[in-house]
Design a protein around this motif. Structure first.
Motif, PDB file in Angstrom:
ATOM      1  N   PHE A 403     -37.639 -50.753 -70.522  1.00  0.00           N
ATOM      2  CA  PHE A 403     -36.416 -50.496 -71.277  1.00  0.00           C
ATOM      3  C   PHE A 403     -35.761 -49.218 -70.757  1.00  0.00           C
ATOM      4  CE2 PHE A 403     -38.991 -53.071 -74.101  1.00  0.00           C
ATOM      5  CZ  PHE A 403     -38.070 -54.005 -74.583  1.00  0.00           C
ATOM      6  N   THR A 404     -34.446 -49.238 -70.643  1.00  0.00           N
ATOM      7  CA  THR A 404     -33.690 -48.064 -70.210  1.00  0.00           C
ATOM      8  C   THR A 404     -32.481 -47.885 -71.119  1.00  0.00           C
ATOM      9  OG1 THR A 404     -34.345 -48.328 -67.893  1.00  0.00           O
ATOM     10  CG2 THR A 404     -32.405 -46.976 -68.330  1.00  0.00           C
ATOM     11  N   HIS A 405     -32.290 -46.678 -71.592  1.00  0.00           N
ATOM     12  CA  HIS A 405     -31.112 -46.343 -72.384  1.00  0.00           C
ATOM     13  C   HIS A 405     -30.377 -45.205 -71.688  1.00  0.00           C
ATOM     14  CE1 HIS A 405     -32.576 -48.954 -75.528  1.00  0.00           C
ATOM     15  NE2 HIS A 405     -33.722 -48.276 -75.588  1.00  0.00           N
ATOM     16  N   ARG A 406     -29.049 -45.330 -71.551  1.00  0.00           N
ATOM     17  CA  ARG A 406     -28.226 -44.353 -70.846  1.00  0.00           C
ATOM     18  C   ARG A 406     -27.407 -43.566 -71.860  1.00  0.00           C
ATOM     19  NH1 ARG A 406     -28.199 -46.467 -65.403  1.00  0.00           N
ATOM     20  NH2 ARG A 406     -26.687 -44.868 -64.806  1.00  0.00           N
ATOM     21  N   LEU A 407     -27.475 -42.254 -71.748  1.00  0.00           N
ATOM     22  CA  LEU A 407     -26.764 -41.376 -72.673  1.00  0.00           C
ATOM     23  C   LEU A 407     -25.795 -40.504 -71.890  1.00  0.00           C
ATOM     24  CD1 LEU A 407     -29.842 -40.262 -74.796  1.00  0.00           C
ATOM     25  CD2 LEU A 407     -28.277 -42.142 -75.266  1.00  0.00           C
ATOM     26  N   PRO A 408     -24.493 -40.662 -72.082  1.00  0.00           N
ATOM     27  CA  PRO A 408     -23.525 -39.854 -71.337  1.00  0.00           C
ATOM     28  C   PRO A 408     -23.512 -38.409 -71.820  1.00  0.00           C
ATOM     29  CG  PRO A 408     -22.400 -41.243 -72.929  1.00  0.00           C
ATOM     30  CD  PRO A 408     -23.849 -41.646 -72.962  1.00  0.00           C
ATOM     31  N   ALA A 409     -23.379 -37.478 -70.876  1.00  0.00           N
ATOM     32  CA  ALA A 409     -23.306 -36.059 -71.195  1.00  0.00           C
ATOM     33  C   ALA A 409     -21.866 -35.586 -71.111  1.00  0.00           C
ATOM     34  CB  ALA A 409     -24.176 -35.258 -70.226  1.00  0.00           C
ATOM     35  N   GLU A 410     -21.596 -34.478 -71.751  1.00  0.00           N
ATOM     36  CA  GLU A 410     -20.282 -33.836 -71.644  1.00  0.00           C
ATOM     37  C   GLU A 410     -20.326 -32.855 -70.477  1.00  0.00           C
ATOM     38  OE1 GLU A 410     -18.973 -32.087 -75.254  1.00  0.00           O
ATOM     39  OE2 GLU A 410     -19.322 -33.894 -76.470  1.00  0.00           O
ATOM     40  N   VAL A 411     -19.384 -33.012 -69.545  1.00  0.00           N
ATOM     41  CA  VAL A 411     -19.387 -32.238 -68.308  1.00  0.00           C
ATOM     42  C   VAL A 411     -18.251 -31.223 -68.342  1.00  0.00           C
ATOM     43  CG1 VAL A 411     -19.288 -32.328 -65.799  1.00  0.00           C
ATOM     44  CG2 VAL A 411     -20.340 -34.209 -67.077  1.00  0.00           C
ATOM     45  N   ALA A 412     -18.579 -29.968 -68.030  1.00  0.00           N
ATOM     46  CA  ALA A 412     -17.575 -28.899 -68.001  1.00  0.00           C
ATOM     47  C   ALA A 412     -17.083 -28.681 -66.571  1.00  0.00           C
ATOM     48  CB  ALA A 412     -18.169 -27.609 -68.560  1.00  0.00           C
ATOM     49  N   ASP A 413     -15.970 -27.964 -66.449  1.00  0.00           N
ATOM     50  CA  ASP A 413     -15.387 -27.710 -65.130  1.00  0.00           C
ATOM     51  C   ASP A 413     -16.274 -26.850 -64.239  1.00  0.00           C
ATOM     52  OD1 ASP A 413     -13.175 -29.174 -65.868  1.00  0.00           O
ATOM     53  OD2 ASP A 413     -12.012 -27.415 -66.501  1.00  0.00           O
ATOM     54  N   ASP A 414     -17.137 -26.036 -64.852  1.00  0.00           N
ATOM     55  CA  ASP A 414     -17.973 -25.138 -64.061  1.00  0.00           C
ATOM     56  C   ASP A 414     -19.252 -25.812 -63.543  1.00  0.00           C
ATOM     57  OD1 ASP A 414     -19.407 -25.417 -66.384  1.00  0.00           O
ATOM     58  OD2 ASP A 414     -19.517 -23.281 -66.841  1.00  0.00           O
ATOM     59  N   GLY A 415     -19.378 -27.117 -63.759  1.00  0.00           N
ATOM     60  CA  GLY A 415     -20.534 -27.832 -63.240  1.00  0.00           C
ATOM     61  C   GLY A 415     -21.662 -28.002 -64.217  1.00  0.00           C
ATOM     62  N   THR A 416     -21.537 -27.428 -65.405  1.00  0.00           N
ATOM     63  CA  THR A 416     -22.602 -27.552 -66.403  1.00  0.00           C
ATOM     64  C   THR A 416     -22.359 -28.786 -67.280  1.00  0.00           C
ATOM     65  OG1 THR A 416     -21.414 -26.143 -67.974  1.00  0.00           O
ATOM     66  CG2 THR A 416     -22.947 -25.074 -66.441  1.00  0.00           C
ATOM     67  N   TYR A 417     -23.409 -29.183 -67.979  1.00  0.00           N
ATOM     68  CA  TYR A 417     -23.273 -30.300 -68.902  1.00  0.00           C
ATOM     69  C   TYR A 417     -24.061 -29.995 -70.172  1.00  0.00           C
ATOM     70  CZ  TYR A 417     -28.054 -31.722 -67.808  1.00  0.00           C
ATOM     71  OH  TYR A 417     -29.417 -31.743 -67.666  1.00  0.00           O
ATOM     72  N   THR A 418     -23.696 -30.698 -71.242  1.00  0.00           N
ATOM     73  CA  THR A 418     -24.457 -30.655 -72.491  1.00  0.00           C
ATOM     74  C   THR A 418     -24.654 -32.083 -72.967  1.00  0.00           C
ATOM     75  OG1 THR A 418     -22.412 -30.397 -73.776  1.00  0.00           O
ATOM     76  CG2 THR A 418     -23.606 -28.380 -73.167  1.00  0.00           C
ATOM     77  N   LEU A 419     -25.765 -32.304 -73.662  1.00  0.00           N
ATOM     78  CA  LEU A 419     -26.077 -33.636 -74.160  1.00  0.00           C
ATOM     79  C   LEU A 419     -26.691 -33.514 -75.547  1.00  0.00           C
ATOM     80  CD1 LEU A 419     -26.434 -36.745 -73.556  1.00  0.00           C
ATOM     81  CD2 LEU A 419     -28.776 -36.167 -72.917  1.00  0.00           C
ATOM     82  N   SER A 420     -26.225 -34.336 -76.469  1.00  0.00           N
ATOM     83  CA  SER A 420     -26.799 -34.399 -77.814  1.00  0.00           C
ATOM     84  C   SER A 420     -27.513 -35.737 -77.945  1.00  0.00           C
ATOM     85  CB  SER A 420     -25.699 -34.264 -78.883  1.00  0.00           C
ATOM     86  OG  SER A 420     -25.066 -33.002 -78.775  1.00  0.00           O
TER      87      SER A 420
END
Length: 624
Positions: A403-420
């Motif tokens: 099983f695989t679940h994909r969770l999109p992250a929020e990507v910032a302009d500076d190359g960083t991301y956050t994920l909840s």
């Protein structure tokens, strides 16, 4: 007695470095009685020869040899070889220096493993080290390790290997005099070892630009000279994968390395002469395997040189040296380096020379992660090398048993991301099922994507990990959730249901019996996220196969602190331990209670007095 190691130091006008260099030899922990030093003054005019004489005056293990300038380090090294008596040789440039414990470690490994050559970790001082050795190895291969990429002589050599094959340095050359010595020595060596857990050799980058490698040379002559090295490789290694691996290194260094600033500094005639000399070597030794292994900047040079495309070659080198390249161009799942003449109208250079698809890698770093109720919040950075960082999507994959679940992250302009990561919605909007889920990060640009484990790039451990906790999964009810790292590589994993028992493994408490036989028990444990209204906690008395449930009073603090107490009478004789049973949703665990994590509390309930008397009478009667 013969010395264990002979340190050979060629010296030419390096007066200001000599105290540091020879001081590092004096400081060796192997002991001076094990070291022979041969310093060869190659016609210095700055007072280096006088300094060497003064330094050697009170040292019985030092020879100083003076000779006319020979135009390179080759002849001084050969003189040192002829005079050497040590079991091992070590060549030390006079502007470099040794780590304090270097020779002892190198010799120890050579003795233990009967190695012919031992590399020591190299540290660059104001210049890059040629190779960054990361793992100490008893034996390495020339073909599957980076050792062949540094052919300089500053390593430990068994002298019998050098004498058996009559190996010597090339004399009267300013650049590369050690390569024809090192190549056959390495190819004839029976075992090569590496010391990587200690800084053995400090490589100086002179601020005045007087390193031999920075001097102007006759590059056409240097290419002809390199041809001799390639022929040596060709004679000693049969055609095939292994030879191509070695040739790739020589393509980088001896052939194509000069097609940069040195090439641009020549006039038109000089460039043509360099190109013609290189073409002879490239036509003889280039294979498809080598072309595939080379990076595009060198692959393009080879193609242009072999096909007489000198104008194109010049522009490609200018783009390289001027750092004017744009990010890679994407075409479907392929990526191409943005060098000049890509898909120009004449089509003189094929796409394969620009193709960097296999070189695009995911560069990622997980910076932090923490629980916020049932949500795991992650932060980091992730991008594809060579590709425009603005054109990307970042996802985190959860995988378990197909099983695989994909969770999109929020990507910032500076190359960083956050994920909840909400445990109650992570399975495509549904609660995440129980089990251990591996976690990977995926970066996609256009149709090109790469994925990797969520971890620190260097595999190091995190300073603080979030505590395992109880999380609410909505309709699925509360359960345990924990983040843990794989032991080998610190890869991030998610445990739902606490199958690895990371949550609430022990509790603190007391267990006592009053003078009237009443059992009193207390326990305290902290379970982050414990639901005060729906969770159940009970104290259990356990003895052998018996379990008694005691009426329990429970208090739950806002921080997940569970306090339980119980009082009970009529407990059967025996020794009893205490456990705290925790139940909420599908999570259930019996937690041992102790005064310390390693020792469970116990209480002994004696037999009633009448039964004790009866037992004593029975023993007396049996003894008659």
């Amino acid at each position: 007695m013969h010395p264990v190691v002979t340190v050979i130091v060629p010296v030419h006008n390096t007066l200001r470095y000599l105290e540091r260099c020879f001081g590092s030899v004096d400081a060796q922990t192997i002991g001076q009685h094990e070291i022979e030093v041969i310093a060869v003054d190659d016609g210095s005019s700055d007072g280096s020869g006088d300094w060497l004489d003064a330094w050697a005056r009170d040292r019985d293990n030092v020879q100083v040899i003076h000779q006319e300038p020979s135009g390179g380090a080759g002849k001084p090294c050969n003189v040192g070889i002829e005079r050497a008596r040590g079991t091992y040789l070590f060549f030390l440039d006079s502007d470099d220096y040794l780590g304090t414990d270097a020779l002892r470690r190198l010799v120890k490994l050579a003795d233990q493993e009967e190695s012919d050559v031992v590399y020591g970790r190299i540290v660059g001082i104001d210049r890059d080290a040629p190779v960054d050795f990361r793992t100490t190895s008893a034996e390495v291969s020339l073909y599957d390790s980076p050792v062949y990429w540094t052919l300089a002589a500053y390593k430990l050599w068994r002298r019998s290997l050098i004498e058996e094959h009559g190996l010597r340095f090339v004399e009267h050359r300013l650049l590369g005099e050690d390569v024809p010595f090192a190549v056959p020595a390495l190819l004839h060596a029976r075992k090569i070892s590496v010391v990587a857990d200690h800084d053995c050799y400090y490589l100086e980058g002179r601020g005045d630009g007087t390193n031999a490698s920075r001097q102007d040379v006759d590059w056409v002559d240097q290419l002809v000279y390199a041809g001799g090295v390639l022929r040596t490789v060709g004679e000693l290694v049969p055609a095939g994968r292994e030879r191509d691996k070695l040739m790739e290194r020589h393509f980088h260094g001896e052939i194509l390395g000069m097609f940069a600033e040195p090439y641009l500094a020549r006039d038109g005639t000089g460039r043509k002469e360099m190109a013609a000399a290189a073409r002879v070597l490239l036509d003889e030794w280039t294979t498809d395997r080598i072309m595939e292994a080379l990076p595009p900047r060198l692959r393009l040079r080879v193609h242009c040189l072999r096909n007489g495309l000198l104008d194109e070659l010049t522009e490609i080198i200018r783009a390289d040296t001027g750092n004017t390249l744009s990010p890679a161009q994407l075409d479907g799942e392929r990526a191409y380096a943005a060098y000049p003449y890509f898909r120009d109208e004449e089509g003189a250079i094929p796409d394969s020379c620009y193709d960097i698809t296999s070189r695009v890698r995911l560069v990622q770093r997980l910076d932090s992660y923490a629980w916020d109720g049932p949500v795991l919040r992650l932060a980091g950075s992730a991008r594809l090398s060579e590709v425009d960082p603005a054109d990307r999507e970042v996802e985190v994959l959860l995988r378990r048993q197909g099983f695989t679940h994909r969770l999109p992250a929020e990507v910032a302009d500076d190359g960083t991301y956050t994920l909840s990561l909400d445990i109650g919605r992570a399975a495509d909007g549904a609660p995440l099922p129980e089990g251990v889920w591996t976690m990977r990060v995926v970066v996609t640009s256009g149709d090109l994507s790469r994925e990797a484990w969520l971890a620190r790039p260097d595999g190091s451990a995190y300073d603080v990990s979030p505590e395992p906790r109880i999380v609410d999964r909505g309709e699925a009810g509360p359960t345990a959730a924990a983040v843990f790292h794989s032991a080998a590589h610190q890869h991030l994993n998610l445990d739902i249901g606490d199958t690895r028992e990371l949550l609430a493994t022990s509790a603190r408490g007391t267990l006592a019996r009053s003078r009237f036989g009443r059992i009193q028990a207390t326990a305290r444990v902290t379970v982050p996220g414990w639901p005060p209204g729906t969770g159940e906690a009970r104290l259990l008395l356990v003895s052998g196969g018996q379990t008694l449930t005691a009426p329990t009073t429970v208090e739950v603090g806002g921080d997940g602190l569970i306090s339980a107490r119980a009082t009970t009478d009529g407990v059967a004789p025996g020794t009893w331990g205490l456990q705290l049973r925790l139940v909420t949703g599908v999570f259930s665990r019996d937690v041992p209670v102790g005064e310390s994590p390693s020792e469970q509390v116990r209480v002994t309930v004696p037999l009633p007095l009448v039964r004790q008397v009866r037992r004593k009478v029975a023993r007396v009667l049996r003894g008659r």
